[in-house]
Design a protein around this motif. Structure first.
Motif, PDB file in Angstrom:
ATOM      1  N   GLY A 153       0.986  -1.068   0.030  1.00  0.00           N
ATOM      2  CA  GLY A 153       0.379   0.004   0.229  1.00  0.00           C
ATOM      3  C   GLY A 153       0.710   0.781  -0.196  1.00  0.00           C
ATOM      4  N   LYS A 154       0.649   2.315   1.059  1.00  0.00           N
ATOM      5  CA  LYS A 154       1.530   3.222   0.941  1.00  0.00           C
ATOM      6  C   LYS A 154       1.501   3.898   1.877  1.00  0.00           C
ATOM      7  CE  LYS A 154      -2.048   6.179  -1.734  1.00  0.00           C
ATOM      8  NZ  LYS A 154      -3.277   5.143  -1.838  1.00  0.00           N
ATOM      9  N   GLY A 155       3.295   2.842   1.817  1.00  0.00           N
ATOM     10  CA  GLY A 155       4.255   3.177   3.098  1.00  0.00           C
ATOM     11  C   GLY A 155       3.859   2.501   4.237  1.00  0.00           C
ATOM     12  N   GLN A 156       2.917   1.302   4.384  1.00  0.00           N
ATOM     13  CA  GLN A 156       2.785   0.143   5.084  1.00  0.00           C
ATOM     14  C   GLN A 156       4.206  -1.041   5.188  1.00  0.00           C
ATOM     15  OE1 GLN A 156      -0.984   0.261   3.856  1.00  0.00           O
ATOM     16  NE2 GLN A 156      -1.582  -0.344   5.877  1.00  0.00           N
ATOM     17  N   SER A 157       4.448  -1.390   6.079  1.00  0.00           N
ATOM     18  CA  SER A 157       5.438  -2.497   6.593  1.00  0.00           C
ATOM     19  C   SER A 157       5.418  -2.980   7.549  1.00  0.00           C
ATOM     20  CB  SER A 157       6.725  -1.747   5.878  1.00  0.00           C
ATOM     21  OG  SER A 157       7.285  -1.393   7.469  1.00  0.00           O
ATOM     22  N   LYS A 158       5.375  -4.342   7.382  1.00  0.00           N
ATOM     23  CA  LYS A 158       5.883  -5.136   8.709  1.00  0.00           C
ATOM     24  C   LYS A 158       7.257  -6.309   8.812  1.00  0.00           C
ATOM     25  CE  LYS A 158       3.223  -7.914  11.494  1.00  0.00           C
ATOM     26  NZ  LYS A 158       3.115  -6.356  12.907  1.00  0.00           N
ATOM     27  N   SER A 159       8.176  -5.970   9.860  1.00  0.00           N
ATOM     28  CA  SER A 159       9.298  -6.997  10.130  1.00  0.00           C
ATOM     29  C   SER A 159       9.713  -7.805  10.798  1.00  0.00           C
ATOM     30  CB  SER A 159      10.517  -6.325  10.490  1.00  0.00           C
ATOM     31  OG  SER A 159      11.218  -5.054   9.144  1.00  0.00           O
TER      32      SER A 159
END
Ligand code: SF4
Lengths: 176, 428
Positions: free
Chosen positions: A144-150
Motif C-alpha cells: 500500500g502507501k508505505g505500510q510495512s511489517k518486519s
C-alpha cells in the motif's frame, strides 16, 4: 547465493501438496525449464488463477501449515525456481520439500501461526513486496502507501550453510 | 538411557556431524527410478561427475511409466538405462523384469535390518518394515547419494504406536494404517519416525508390515519402522541364510541388536486398539479424512484399482480374488489390477488369480505404478471416482478432477461388485 525477495503470492490454505504444485503428468520432463508454465496448475484454492499475472510476477510465496506435503518430487522447488520464486514462507513444511528447498539453495522459512495470521490479515495481496535481509534473518513486508511489517526468522545452521554454499551438492562435493 | 532403532541405525552410519543435530549418514542402498533420477544424471553429466560411489549399492528400476507411454517417458527410461549400463549398475530392472520399486526391491532381498536406504520417492518409508531407516528424498539428495554415498538428516524424534487387540474379520493392514493416519493427521508425524509395535504388528507378515510402513509418509513421517523378527528372517531367508549358517534362530537373535531398547525415549506413545475397527476408506482429498465404509455406501464409483506399492502384493491379490471369484464387475464400472512385480504376476497366474480377475471383467496390466500417480494405465476423467488400493488421494492424483477413495484390496474388490463404496464383510 541465490537472490531472494520481491512481490508476494499469498496462498491461504494448509496442506498444499506437491501434486498441486506440479502435477505428475509433467514429471516426464527432463529439464527444469519445461516445468515453468505448469506451476500450481492444479492448486485447489478459491479464486486462484494459475495463469494470472500475480503468479507470474511473484518472487515469494506465503502459505500455511504442512506446505509441500506428499510426493518427494524436487520438481516442486524447481517449478518455483524457474518462475523466479526462491522463497516460501509457511507455518510448517513437509520434511522432504523443506530439505529440497535448502538442497537447491532456496529458502523455506517457518513463521508462527500468529505471525502468518497477521500477515494474511494486514498485507494487501495485490501490492505486497517481501524483502529478505538474509544476514539479519529478517523479512520486511511492505504494501500500500508505505505500510510495512518486519518479521525475524531463524534457520538451522545446516540450512544456513546450504543457502550460503548454493545447495547440498556444492556443500557435499567440497566436503565428502 | 536407551535408544530407539533409528538412533541405533544412525549411530552405526554417522560419518559426519557438520553442525549440531545434523547427521551425515553413510547409505547402504540408493534406489533409483526413471522419474526422479534422470535430472540427477543430467546434472552429474553436466558437472563432469558422471560416476557412482559404489555400483553394488545402487539399485535402479523403470517402474512409474512402463512400457513408455510417449517419447518423453521413453527418453527418461533411456537415460536411466544408459546410465546404469555405463556405470556398471548390475541391479537394474527394465521391461520384462521391472516392477513397482517398493515391492520389487524387498523381493530381491536388497533391504536388511539396520540398513540406511534412500530413494527419490516419498514411499521409500515402506522399507522400514524390515527394521531399516528408509527415507524418501528429493533429486539433489539422491544425486549426492549416487555420487558420494551419503545423505544428511536431522536425527528424527520417534512416535511409538502400539497396535493391540484382535483384528476383526474384514479389517486389514490398510484399515489399520488409515486409522493411524486419521489419529496422527497428515502432518502429525512430520520430521518423526513412526515406530510400529504391539501384538498385531508382530503377527503381521512382511506384506502387511510393508502396507503399514508405506503410508507413514501420509502422516508426514520421515519413515515408518517395525522391529525385525522371525517374519523378517523368513521373508529374507534365501538371501541371508548363508550369513547365518542356515540357522534362522541365530538371525532372529542377531536382529535384536537393532531393536529399540525398553527405556528408549519417545516423543509420544499411542495405543491403537483394532478390536472395534471397521473397514474404512478416505473421503475427500486428504489421507487423514477417514470414514467407515458403511457410512459412505451410497457413493458410486467408475473404477476399481488394485495395485501399487501399498497393496499390489500377492497376499493382496489373493484377498481381492477370493471376493471377486465368480462375480462380475457392476455395470459401468472398470476394474484394473496391476500385480506389483513380475514374480507376483507369475504366482498370481499359477494360483489362478489372474483368471478370476479376468473372468470378472478386470483388465490386468503389467507391473507398473501407472494409474497410482495418474500418469498412465487408468487415469481418471473429470468427475470420476475410483475405489483404489493405493496410498494417496490428493486432488488430481489419479487425473485432474478425479476422486480417489483409498481402501484395502478386499474393500476395493467388494466395491467393484456393487458399483458403490462397499464394506467387504458381507462377501467374506
Ligand atoms: S505405486 Fe504409486 S505410490 Fe508407489 S511408488 Fe509407484 S507411484 Fe509411488
Amino acid at each position: 547465493m541465490k537472490t531472494f525477495g520481491g512481490p508476494v503470492l499469498f496462498l491461504d490454505r494448509s496442506d498444499i501438496n506437491t501434486d498441486e504444485i506440479i502435477p505428475a503428468k509433467y514429471l516426464t520432463e527432463v529439464t527444469k525449464e519445461a516445468l515453468a508454465p505448469h506451476l500450481l496448475e492444479d492448486l485447489k484454492l478459491e479464486g486462484f488463477d494459475p495463469q494470472g499475472a500475480t503468479l507470474k510476477n511473484s518472487r515469494v510465496v506465503v502459505s500455511r501449515a504442512n506446505f509441500g506435503c506428499g510426493s518427494s518430487r524436487e520438481h516442486a522447488p524447481w517449478a518455483f525456481e524457474v518462475n523466479g520464486i526462491t522463497v516460501v514462507v509457511a507455518e510448517s513444511f513437509a520434511r522432504i520439500f523443506r530439505q529440497n528447498m535448502f538442497n537447491c539453495g532456496m529458502l523455506a522459512i517457518e513463521l508462527s501461526k500468529q505471525e502468518l495470521d497477521t500477515l494474511f490479515a494486514e498485507c494487501d495481496p495485490s501490492s505486497t513486496i517481501c524483502d529478505v535481509d538474509f544476514a539479519n534473518k529478517t523479512l520486511i513486508f511492505s504494501w500500500g502507501k508505505g505500510q510495512s511489517k518486519s518479521v525475524s526468522f531463524t534457520l538451522a545452521e545446516f540450512d544456513n550453510a546450504l543457502v550460503n554454499a548454493g545447495g547440498w551438492l556444492e556443500f557435499a562435493d567440497a566436503k565428502y | 538411557m536407551g535408544k530407539t532403532i533409528t538412533e541405533k541405525i544412525f549411530d552405526a552410519h554417522v560419518k559426519d556431524e557438520p553442525f549440531a543435530g545434523t547427521k551425515v549418514l553413510g547409505i547402504d542402498v540408493v534406489m533409483c527410478h526413471e522419474i526422479t533420477t534422470p535430472i540427477a544424471i543430467a546434472d552429474l553429466v553436466s558437472r563432469g561427475k558422471d560416476r557412482v560411489f559404489d555400483p553394488t549399492k545402487i539399485k535402479a528400476v523403470i517402474d512409474h511409466v512402463t512400457p513408455p507411454k510417449d517419447s518423453k517417458s521413453a527418453t527418461q527410461a533411456k537415460m536411466l538405462r544408459e546410465w546404469a549400463e555405463r556405470n556398471n549398475i548390475r541391479d537394474f530392472f527394465d521391461i520384462g523384469s521391472n516392477g513397482v520399486c517398493h515391492a520389487l526391491f524387498p523381493e530381491k532381498g536388497f533391504i536388511r535390518p539396520g540398513y540406511t536406504v534412500i530413494m527419490g520417492d516419498s514411499h521409500t518409508c515402506t522399507h522400514g518394515a524390515f527394521g531399516a531407516f528408509a527415507a524418501g528424498v528429493g533429486t539433489t539428495d539422491l544425486e549426492v547419494g549416487i555420487l558420494k554415498g551419503v545423505c544428511a538428516f536431522r536425527l528424527p524424534k520417534t512416535i511409538r504406536i502400539d497396535v493391540v487387540g484382535s483384528m476383526p474379520k474384514g479389517v486389514y493392514a490398510k484399515d489399520v494404517i488409515l486409522e493411524i493416519i486419521r489419529t496422527l493427521t497428515v502432518n502429525g508425524a512430520t520430521d518423526r519416525v513412526v515406530e510400529f509395535h504391539g501384538p498385531v504388528i508382530s503377527s503381521m507378515d512382511m506384506d502387511q508390515r510393508m502396507t503399514i510402513c508405506n503410508m507413514a509418509i501420509e502422516a508426514g513421517g520421515t519413515s515408518g519402522v517395525c522391529m525385525p523378527d522371525s517374519q523378517t528372517a523368513e521373508y529374507l531367508w534365501t538371501f541371508i541364510k548363508e550369513d547365518y549358517k542356515n540357522d534362522k534362530a541365530a538371525a532372529v537373535k542377531d536382529f535384536l541388536k537393532w531393536h529399540s531398547d525398553p527405556d528408549a525415549v519417545y516423543e509420544k506413545k499411542i495405543i491403537v486398539d483394532v478390536s472395534k475397527l471397521e473397514p474404512v476408506t478416505t473421503v475427500n482429498y486428504k489421507p487423514d479424512q477417514v470414514k467407515k465404509l458403511s457410512e459412505v455406501s451410497d457413493v458410486k464409483i467408475n473404477q476399481v484399482y488394485i495395485g501399487s506399492c501399498t497393496n499390489g502384493r500377492l497376499s493382496d491379490l489373493r484377498i481381492a480374488a477370493s471376493i471377486i471369484k465368480g462375480t462380475k464387475l457392476a455395470h459401468g464400472v472398470r476394474g484394473i489390477v496391476s500385480p506389483a512385480t513380475p514374480q507376483i504376476f507369475e504366482q498370481a497366474m499359477q494360483e489362478g488369480l489372474i483368471k478370476i480377475f479376468m473372468d470378472a471383467g478386470y483388465c490386468v496390466t503389467n507391473p507398473t505404478c501407472g494409474a497410482c500417480l495418474g500418469m498412465s494405465n487408468g487415469v481418471l476423467a473429470e468427475g470420476e471416482v475410483c475405489a483404489s488400493t493405493t496410498n494417496r488421494n490428493f486432488y488430481g492424483r489419479m487425473g485432474k478432477g478425479g476422486m480417489v477413495h483409498l481402501m484395502s484390496p478386499a474393500s476395493a474388490a467388494a466395491s467393484g461388485i456393487t458399483g458403490k463404496l462397499t464394506d467387504p464383510r458381507k462377501y467374506l
